[in-house]
Structure formats: structure tokens, C-alpha cells
Design an enzyme around this catalytic site. Structure first.
Site, mmCIF file in Angstrom:
data_model
loop_
_atom_site.group_PDB
_atom_site.id
_atom_site.type_symbol
_atom_site.label_atom_id
_atom_site.label_comp_id
_atom_site.label_asym_id
_atom_site.label_seq_id
_atom_site.Cartn_x
_atom_site.Cartn_y
_atom_site.Cartn_z
ATOM 1 N N LYS A 209 -1.207 -6.866 44.650
ATOM 2 C CA LYS A 209 -1.490 -5.505 45.098
ATOM 3 C C LYS A 209 -1.330 -5.416 46.621
ATOM 4 C CE LYS A 209 -5.317 -2.263 45.224
ATOM 5 N NZ LYS A 209 -6.694 -1.986 44.835
ATOM 6 N N GLU A 215 -2.482 -17.509 48.025
ATOM 7 C CA GLU A 215 -1.989 -18.276 46.862
ATOM 8 C C GLU A 215 -0.663 -17.710 46.368
ATOM 9 O OE1 GLU A 215 -5.026 -17.051 47.277
ATOM 10 O OE2 GLU A 215 -6.564 -18.371 46.430
ATOM 11 N N GLY A 270 -7.882 -4.409 41.484
ATOM 12 C CA GLY A 270 -7.141 -5.555 40.951
ATOM 13 C C GLY A 270 -7.576 -5.924 39.542
ATOM 14 N N ARG A 271 -8.884 -6.022 39.327
ATOM 15 C CA ARG A 271 -9.380 -6.484 38.014
ATOM 16 C C ARG A 271 -9.316 -5.393 36.954
ATOM 17 N NH1 ARG A 271 -12.880 -6.518 42.052
ATOM 18 N NH2 ARG A 271 -14.727 -5.174 42.035
ATOM 19 N N GLU A 356 -17.005 -10.165 39.424
ATOM 20 C CA GLU A 356 -16.496 -9.673 40.714
ATOM 21 C C GLU A 356 -16.968 -8.237 40.928
ATOM 22 O OE1 GLU A 356 -12.601 -11.169 42.758
ATOM 23 O OE2 GLU A 356 -12.066 -9.240 41.898
ATOM 24 N N HIS A 387 -19.104 -26.575 17.857
ATOM 25 C CA HIS A 387 -19.071 -28.027 18.016
ATOM 26 C C HIS A 387 -19.172 -28.372 19.502
ATOM 27 C CE1 HIS A 387 -18.018 -28.392 13.778
ATOM 28 N NE2 HIS A 387 -17.394 -27.251 13.991
ATOM 29 N N LYS A 514 -12.072 -17.282 51.908
ATOM 30 C CA LYS A 514 -10.667 -17.175 52.329
ATOM 31 C C LYS A 514 -10.548 -17.427 53.828
ATOM 32 C CE LYS A 514 -9.328 -13.484 49.084
ATOM 33 N NZ LYS A 514 -8.875 -12.094 49.006
HETATM 34 O O1 F6P Z 1 -10.141 -12.444 44.514
HETATM 35 C C1 F6P Z 1 -10.025 -11.344 45.330
HETATM 36 C C2 F6P Z 1 -8.913 -10.449 44.923
HETATM 37 O O2 F6P Z 1 -8.820 -9.447 45.870
HETATM 38 C C3 F6P Z 1 -9.082 -9.855 43.524
HETATM 39 O O3 F6P Z 1 -9.925 -8.771 43.493
HETATM 40 C C4 F6P Z 1 -7.677 -9.550 43.179
HETATM 41 O O4 F6P Z 1 -7.537 -9.313 41.819
HETATM 42 C C5 F6P Z 1 -6.988 -10.798 43.656
HETATM 43 O O5 F6P Z 1 -7.671 -11.125 44.850
HETATM 44 C C6 F6P Z 1 -5.522 -10.702 43.893
HETATM 45 O O6 F6P Z 1 -5.204 -9.767 44.868
HETATM 46 P P1 F6P Z 1 -3.730 -9.266 45.111
HETATM 47 O O7 F6P Z 1 -3.265 -8.598 43.863
HETATM 48 O O8 F6P Z 1 -3.799 -8.333 46.259
HETATM 49 O O9 F6P Z 1 -2.872 -10.471 45.399
#
Ligand code: F6P
Length: 521
Positions: A209, A215, A270-271, A356, A387, A514
Site C-alpha cells: 500500500k 521487507e 492493509g488488514r 493489529e 492431538h 521498524k
Molecule cells: O505491519 C504494519 C503494516 O503497516 C500493516 O498494517 C500492513 O498490512 C503491512 O505493514 C504492509 O504494509 P504495506 O502494504 O504498506 O507494505
């Protein structure tokens, strides 16, 4: 207008609930059933073929009524209206919260800043549809003119967990494309995924987003280098890379052509974003029709949530029951157990959705809360958990409310397996609430000719019972039913956050780690 700002513990209903808790905290589920032969029927809610049986909870009619009073006292109805109509309810980020607009099938306008956003939503859906058809049919070729065989979704958090869960859950409906997900910045994750891929026939979908996430950008750069190292040129990126983002400038800077960008908007969290272009990998893996059915299911749950009275409203009722345990019984966690191997990824998805959103300790006034908020969500699939961790739920010292999720029919139609699976689904809920008394254990050992073991084993074989659970049952795992289920959990999360008087749609708690990681780097 902002959401009503109300400390829930200061409401009349909360005070009544505290008294009710003292009255019924030790109440036996067994006796509740004995005294009310209609209990199961009364405490069952329905939407189409989705049935939610919440009868095995430590609840009475009076408690339920008071929980609904709590919802009314904090103006929940108004909050729901505000979310659906695009009010700035995510105040800390100054944004509307409109994942519901992404699956709005009503034909009605949804306004953000006075502008109808449904045109943009439809346009993006059409772009997803067209692109999915091109890739699936093989008309869109990779840089050497070969059809795409593999799709790699690169994203993390909401840009990974939703699509990953849906593609895995609905793999029965999948087409010939192989779908892979890279999320972790762990390079081994990347190289393990790409080691057998052919760059000529692989499509990389970079989902972020913000397009600033460490990452995702690191992983995207690594696959780009790998792609270029295999003989492809910068020019070729346009055939094998697309992106989903709100940050067009950074995507273009990365080297992805403007035409290959699927937009999203800041009013989608995002979520809550799998319904947007973040779901592109879903549409590619399952075909647009199935993606659209998923949206339709979610829309049906949205309509139910928005229009059903609270006492018939599935997300509202489940949220209130959850609050009843969290804030009065002081339970700390909830376990989700789907009786379907397809739903293995549901719990990690729900962990982000719920934790979150509602892992907050400052209320909407900026004050530290003096009550518990977000639950710890955990779980795994039945029967595997029987189990593994079910021992703790049956005989441990903690109350852990359970959501069992089951389907009346299997997808491949094997009745032998499915009967066994569903026998366990029903048995677990029954075992939890009924338990097994000393007398029953005594008789059992006697009948098994094990009188000599009675003294030694009796107490260890007793099950206290009285453990709460909800049974969520659907006919079949279809895209539409999955849409209903996910939207139900989204709305449950919203109701909880509203009642706890917190902001559910920001996530400042992920920032500090972060920042420190950057310093270490
Ligand atoms: O973990 C924090 C966060 O902002 C989440 O809310 C989001 O889903 C994720 O990082 C990924 O963010 P982006 O889509 O901006 O890479």
C-alpha cells in the site's frame, strides 16, 4: 462527526454486567440447557446457510439483553452507519474506513470528501478482471513470448496474509497457475521460493500500500536483480512485473510501468484490503468470477451487519460475547478451530485482523484505558489440534472461548472422512461444555473392568466441563461463504474496538520495532 467517545466501564450496562457476572460466574452450562429446552434454537443466528450456534456460552437471557444495552449506550448503530458512509472514523490517520465499499453491490454511491468512489472501485475491478483473463488465458506473455505459469505475490502483513489465506482456502477452485507468496525479509524465504522458477514464465505481483515497507522493497529488489541476472533487460520488467499500491511515484521509480499499477486508496486499511487490488493474486489464482463471488459473500454479511437488529446480528452478538469473557471473566485469549484443512491460514490472517486492530491501550480521548482490550487470537485446524493443544482447553486452568468452524459437506464428496471430521467437530463442543464427572469416570472404569485403577486414575480423568464455545457452520467452503466468514470477523473486530473506545484502524504499535531495526542496520 466523530464516533461517540465513551468509556464503556462508565455505562449503566457495564455496571449491570458486573453484577450479573457475580451472579452467574459459576453457572453450569448443563443446567442452562436443562432449564431451557429451546436454548439451542434461541441462541442460534442465521444468514443464508451460515448458522451460528452460541448456546454453549455462560450466558443468560438477562446477560444478553444487557450486552445489547451496552452496544446501544455506546451508540454502536451510529458507528456502523458512520463506517459505511465514509465518515472519518480513523481519526488518528484522518481517514475514512471503507473496505465495505470494495464489495458494495447495491449500486448506491459511497462518498469520500463529497466524491462518489464507486466509479474508481469498479474501474479497478474491471482492470483486475481484464488482467486476470489475459494471464489465465495465456494471452499476456512474459518477456520471451511464453505464457505465464507462476505468480509470485510479494508483500507482507495485510498485503500478504489475506491473499495467501484466500488462495490457500479456495485452492479447490484454482486454475493451472502456480501461486507463491514471499513475505519475510529472510533471504532464504526468497531464494527457496524462486529456486525452481523460470523468470520467463513468472509474474511478480509487488503488493505494498505504501511502497515503503522494508521487507517488501528488499524482496522486490532481490527478485528484480535475479530476473535481470537471467538475461532479461530493464525493458522486460513491464511483461513480468506488476504492482498494487497507493504510491504510484515510488512504483514507477522501481521500474514498473504506469499501466502495470493497480491502485488502491488510503481509505482501505492493509488488514482489510484483500477485497481491493491487493486481491489480484486471488483473482489470478481462482479467476475473476470466484473473486467476485468472494466479494458478494462479504457484501451479504455487510448488509446483514448494517441492517439486522442487534439481537439477530451475528458479528454484534459474537463481539459482545467476546467482550463478556474478556472483560468480566478476564479471559485473555480466544481460539479459532476450523474443521477444514483448507483454512490452515485463517488463524494467522485473523491474528493480524484482530490484534493489529484492537491491541491498543489508549482510548479515543488519548487516556490510558482502565480495562482490557484486544484478545490474543490463536488456533489451528481440527482434528489436528485434538492431538496438540486441546488438552489445555479441556483440562487446563484457563477459560479459552472457542470458535469451531465447520462445513456440512466436503468438496470432494467423501462421506467417510467427512462424517469422521464432523463427528469430531460436534464432539469437541459437547465435550467442552458437558465435561465428565467423577461418577461417570467411576462407572466407565468399572465397566471396562479396571476397578483396580479407580483410586489411582479417577481424579485425572475428570473433565470439569462448562467450557464455552461457538459453533459456526456452513454448507460448503465456497468463495461466497468464505467472503461471509471473513467479513463477519472484520465486523466483530470493529464492534469490539468501538465498545472498547479505541481506534481500531491505526497501527502505530508496529513502528518502534521498524525504527530500531533501521538503527541496527
Ligand atoms: O505491519 C504494519 C503494516 O503497516 C500493516 O498494517 C500492513 O498490512 C503491512 O505493514 C504492509 O504494509 P504495506 O502494504 O504498506 O507494505
Amino acid at each position: 462527526m466523530p464516533l461517540k467517545n465513551q468509556n464503556p466501564t462508565q455505562t449503566e450496562a457495564w455496571k449491570k454486567l458486573q453484577n450479573k457476572y457475580q451472579e452467574i460466574k459459576d453457572i453450569e452450562l448443563k443446567s442452562l440447557f436443562l432449564n431451557d429446552s429451546d436454548r439451542k434454537e434461541k441462541y442460534t443466528l442465521k444468514l443464508n446457510d451460515f448458522t451460528v450456534d452460541f448456546s454453549k456460552n455462560r450466558l443468560t437471557d438477562e446477560v444478553l439483553v444487557t450486552l445489547f444495552e451496552l452496544a446501544n449506550e455506546v451508540d454502536l448503530k451510529d458507528a456502523i452507519e458512520k463506517m459505511f458512509s465514509g465518515d472519518i472514523i480513523n481519526e488518528t490517520e484522518n481517514r475514512a474506513v471503507l473496505h465495505t465499499a470494495l464489495r458494495n453491490k447495491s449500486g448506491n454511491k459511497v462518498l469520500v470528501g463529497g466524491k462518489n468512489i464507486m466509479g474508481a472501485v469498479d474501474q479497478t475491478l474491471q482492470k483486475i478482471k481484464g488482467f486476470s483473463e489475459q494471464i489465465i488465458s495465456g494471452k499476456h506473455k512474459g518477456y520471451t513470448g511464453k505464457a505465464i505459469t507462476d505468480v509470485v505475490n510479494i508483500g507482507i502483513g495485510g498485503s500478504d496474509l489475506g491473499p495467501r489465506m484466500v488462495v490457500d482456502a479456495l485452492q479447490y477452485y484454482k486454475n493451472h497457475l502456480h501461486t507463491h507468496f514471499i513475505s519475510n525479509v529472510d533471504g532464504d524465504h526468497v531464494f527457496e521460493t524462486i529456486k525452481n522458477l523460470n523468470p520467463e514464465t513468472t509474474l511478480f505481483v509487488i503488493v505494498s500500500k505504501t511502497f515503503t515497507t522494508q521487507e517488501t522493497l528488499t524482496n522486490a529488489e532481490t527478485v528484480k536483480k535475479w530476473f535481470l541476472s537471467k538475461g532479461a533487460t530493464q525493458e522486460d520488467i513491464q511483461y513480468n512485473f506488476v504492482a498494487v499500491s497507493t504510491n504510484l511515484a515510488s512504483v514507477i521509480n522501481f521500474g514498473i510501468a504506469a499501466d502495470n499499477i493497480f491502485t488502491m486508496w488510503d481509505w482501505v486499511g492493509g488488514r482489510y484490503s484483500l477485497w481491493s487490488a491487493v486481491g489480484l493474486s486471488i483473482s489470478l489464482a481462482l479467476g475473476f468470477e470466484h473473486f467476485n463471488e468472494l466479494l458478494t459473500g462479504a457484501y451479504e454479511m455487510d448488509t446483514h451487519f448494517k441492517t439486522a437488529d442487534f439481537d439477530k446480528n451475528i458479528p454484534v452478538t459474537l463481539a459482545l460475547i467476546s467482550i463478556w469473557y474478556n472483560n468480566f471473566f478476564e479471559t485473555e485469549s480466544e481460539v479459532v478451530i476450523p474443521f477444514s484443512q483448507y483454512l490452515t491460514q485463517l488463524v494467522p490472517y485473523l491474528q493480524q485482523l484482530s490484534m493489529e486492530s484492537n491491541g491498543k491501550s489508549v482510548d479515543r480521548d488519548g487516556n490510558k484505558v482502565n480495562y482490557q482490550t484486544g484478545n490474543v487470537i490463536w488456533g489451528n485446524t481440527g482434528t489436528n489440534v485434538q492431538h496438540a493443544f486441546m488438552q489445555l482447553i479441556h483440562q487446563g486452568t484457563k477459560i479459552v472461548p472457542v470458535d469451531f468452524i465447520g462445513f456440512s459437506e466436503s468438496l470432494y464428496g467423501n462421506t467417510d472422512h467427512h462424517n469422521k471430521l464432523m463427528a469430531n467437530f460436534y464432539a469437541q463442543a459437547e465435550a467442552l461444555y458437558l465435561g465428565k464427572t467423577k461418577e461417570e469416570v467411576h462407572l466407565e472404569l468399572k465397566t471396562a473392568n479396571q476397578q483396580d485403577k479407580i483410586q489411582q486414575l479417577l481424579l485425572f480423568k475428570v473433565f470439569e466441563g462448562n467450557k464455552p464455545s461457538n459453533s459456526l457452520l456452513m454448507n460448503k467452503l465456497t468463495p461466497k461463504n468464505l467472503g461471509i466468514l471473513i467479513a463477519m470477523y472484520e465486523h466483530k473486530t470493529f464492534v469490539q474496538g468501538h465498545i472498547w473506545n479505541i481506534y481500531s484502524f491505526d497501527q502505530f504499535g508496529v513502528e518502534l520495532g521498524k525504527e530500531l531495526a533501521k538503527k541496527y542496520l
